[in-house]
Design a protein around this motif. Structure first.
Motif, mmCIF file in Angstrom:
data_model
loop_
_atom_site.group_PDB
_atom_site.id
_atom_site.type_symbol
_atom_site.label_atom_id
_atom_site.label_comp_id
_atom_site.label_asym_id
_atom_site.label_seq_id
_atom_site.Cartn_x
_atom_site.Cartn_y
_atom_site.Cartn_z
ATOM 1 N N LYS A 177 6.781 5.045 3.887
ATOM 2 C CA LYS A 177 7.503 4.963 5.168
ATOM 3 C C LYS A 177 8.695 4.008 5.146
ATOM 4 O O LYS A 177 9.502 4.009 6.073
ATOM 5 N N LEU A 178 8.812 3.193 4.121
ATOM 6 C CA LEU A 178 9.857 2.176 4.071
ATOM 7 C C LEU A 178 11.240 2.824 4.027
ATOM 8 O O LEU A 178 11.558 3.584 3.108
ATOM 9 N N ASN A 179 12.056 2.540 5.025
ATOM 10 C CA ASN A 179 13.397 3.118 5.153
ATOM 11 C C ASN A 179 14.369 2.325 4.276
ATOM 12 O O ASN A 179 14.824 1.254 4.658
ATOM 13 N N ILE A 180 14.662 2.879 3.093
ATOM 14 C CA ILE A 180 15.510 2.218 2.107
ATOM 15 C C ILE A 180 16.802 3.004 1.966
ATOM 16 O O ILE A 180 16.774 4.224 1.755
ATOM 17 N N VAL A 181 17.935 2.313 2.049
ATOM 18 C CA VAL A 181 19.241 2.941 1.806
ATOM 19 C C VAL A 181 19.885 2.229 0.626
ATOM 20 O O VAL A 181 19.884 1.005 0.546
ATOM 21 N N VAL A 182 20.431 3.034 -0.291
ATOM 22 C CA VAL A 182 21.107 2.511 -1.474
ATOM 23 C C VAL A 182 22.582 2.897 -1.391
ATOM 24 O O VAL A 182 22.908 4.059 -1.165
ATOM 25 N N VAL A 183 23.459 1.906 -1.550
ATOM 26 C CA VAL A 183 24.906 2.125 -1.543
ATOM 27 C C VAL A 183 25.516 1.442 -2.760
ATOM 28 O O VAL A 183 24.864 0.657 -3.443
ATOM 29 N N GLY A 184 26.791 1.732 -2.995
ATOM 30 C CA GLY A 184 27.521 1.093 -4.083
ATOM 31 C C GLY A 184 28.641 1.999 -4.544
ATOM 32 O O GLY A 184 28.741 3.153 -4.119
ATOM 33 N N PRO A 185 29.491 1.493 -5.417
ATOM 34 C CA PRO A 185 30.583 2.320 -5.927
ATOM 35 C C PRO A 185 30.055 3.424 -6.838
ATOM 36 O O PRO A 185 28.888 3.420 -7.239
ATOM 37 N N CYS A 186 30.912 4.355 -7.159
ATOM 38 C CA CYS A 186 30.563 5.453 -8.052
ATOM 39 C C CYS A 186 29.974 4.912 -9.354
ATOM 40 O O CYS A 186 30.418 3.885 -9.856
ATOM 41 N N ALA A 187 28.995 5.627 -9.881
ATOM 42 C CA ALA A 187 28.393 5.352 -11.188
ATOM 43 C C ALA A 187 27.660 4.012 -11.269
ATOM 44 O O ALA A 187 27.398 3.518 -12.357
ATOM 45 N N ASP B 278 0.821 -1.205 0.000
ATOM 46 C CA ASP B 278 0.000 0.000 0.000
ATOM 47 C C ASP B 278 0.864 1.268 0.000
ATOM 48 O O ASP B 278 2.069 1.224 0.246
ATOM 49 N N GLU B 279 0.208 2.379 -0.280
ATOM 50 C CA GLU B 279 0.900 3.665 -0.405
ATOM 51 C C GLU B 279 1.591 4.080 0.893
ATOM 52 O O GLU B 279 2.707 4.606 0.877
ATOM 53 N N ARG B 280 0.957 3.817 2.019
ATOM 54 C CA ARG B 280 1.543 4.190 3.317
ATOM 55 C C ARG B 280 2.845 3.420 3.562
ATOM 56 O O ARG B 280 3.834 3.977 4.012
ATOM 57 N N THR B 281 2.826 2.121 3.271
ATOM 58 C CA THR B 281 4.026 1.305 3.445
ATOM 59 C C THR B 281 5.143 1.814 2.549
ATOM 60 O O THR B 281 6.279 1.968 2.985
ATOM 61 N N ARG B 282 4.816 2.092 1.305
ATOM 62 C CA ARG B 282 5.823 2.624 0.366
ATOM 63 C C ARG B 282 6.452 3.907 0.900
ATOM 64 O O ARG B 282 7.655 4.081 0.848
ATOM 65 N N THR C 134 16.031 8.441 -7.129
ATOM 66 C CA THR C 134 15.090 9.339 -7.807
ATOM 67 C C THR C 134 13.882 8.545 -8.320
ATOM 68 O O THR C 134 12.732 8.962 -8.145
ATOM 69 N N GLY C 135 14.142 7.402 -8.932
ATOM 70 C CA GLY C 135 13.066 6.550 -9.441
ATOM 71 C C GLY C 135 12.193 5.992 -8.335
ATOM 72 O O GLY C 135 10.963 5.939 -8.470
ATOM 73 N N LEU C 136 12.809 5.564 -7.242
ATOM 74 C CA LEU C 136 12.038 5.031 -6.119
ATOM 75 C C LEU C 136 11.138 6.106 -5.517
ATOM 76 O O LEU C 136 9.964 5.849 -5.221
ATOM 77 N N ARG C 137 11.665 7.305 -5.361
ATOM 78 C CA ARG C 137 10.846 8.393 -4.812
ATOM 79 C C ARG C 137 9.671 8.700 -5.739
ATOM 80 O O ARG C 137 8.558 8.962 -5.269
ATOM 81 N N ALA C 138 9.898 8.659 -7.032
ATOM 82 C CA ALA C 138 8.820 8.896 -8.000
ATOM 83 C C ALA C 138 7.748 7.805 -7.909
ATOM 84 O O ALA C 138 6.588 8.042 -8.242
ATOM 85 N N GLN C 139 8.136 6.620 -7.444
ATOM 86 C CA GLN C 139 7.206 5.495 -7.282
ATOM 87 C C GLN C 139 6.540 5.499 -5.893
ATOM 88 O O GLN C 139 5.844 4.556 -5.544
ATOM 89 N N GLY C 140 6.811 6.526 -5.087
ATOM 90 C CA GLY C 140 6.174 6.643 -3.781
ATOM 91 C C GLY C 140 7.008 6.189 -2.608
ATOM 92 O O GLY C 140 6.556 6.235 -1.466
ATOM 93 N N PHE C 141 8.240 5.761 -2.847
ATOM 94 C CA PHE C 141 9.133 5.351 -1.759
ATOM 95 C C PHE C 141 9.863 6.603 -1.239
ATOM 96 O O PHE C 141 11.041 6.817 -1.500
ATOM 97 N N ALA C 142 9.121 7.419 -0.503
ATOM 98 C CA ALA C 142 9.597 8.739 -0.093
ATOM 99 C C ALA C 142 10.803 8.699 0.828
ATOM 100 O O ALA C 142 11.588 9.651 0.878
#
Length: 128
Positions: free
Chosen positions: A8-18, A2-6, A26-34
């Motif tokens: 509030k979900l605490n997502i962290v993205v890591v990785g090397p440059c590029a 649901d939208e509320r879960t999306r 940016t894409g996740l936020r556009a999908q509601g993963f604020a």
């Protein structure tokens, strides 16, 4: 999911440059993963920077090889040795990630689709 879960979900993205961290967030936020955010762990000597202020609900590790890093950044100086230094700083994050995704052969929409599908499947069957 649901939208509320999306939202509030605490997502962290890591990785090397590029590897695609900024683009994915940016894409996740556009999908509601604020609450999705990236952590530039690869530039820090703090090995668990990604876990501050506490372990996220989801840790995503995007990866890329030097040739991909060079192509994406219009550079030619990313070497295996330089990447190894970044990856060394990310060792704990990679070991503890919920999703490891090499992005070298994937398009931006494919990365987003894979990650969203993972999130929807994971949080459809797990309580948090």
């Amino acid at each position: 999911m649901d939208e509320r879960t999306r939202s509030k979900l605490n997502i962290v993205v890591v990785g090397p440059c590029a590897a695609g961290k900024t683009t994915l967030v940016t894409g996740l936020r556009a999908q509601g993963f604020a609450a999705a955010r990236l952590v530039a762990q690869e530039h820090s000597g703090i090995r668990d920077l990604w876990a501050l202020p506490g372990r996220p609900q989801v840790l995503i590790y995007l990866d890329a090889q030097p040739a991909t890093m060079n192509r994406r950044q219009g550079r030619s100086d990313w070497t295996a040795e330089a990447r190894a230094d970044l990856v060394n700083r990310l060792e704990r994050a990679r070991r503890e990630c919920d999703l490891y995704l090499p992005t070298d052969d994937l398009t931006i929409p494919q990365v987003l689709e894979i990650v969203v599908k993972f999130l929807e499947q994971h949080f459809q069957t797990h309580d948090w």
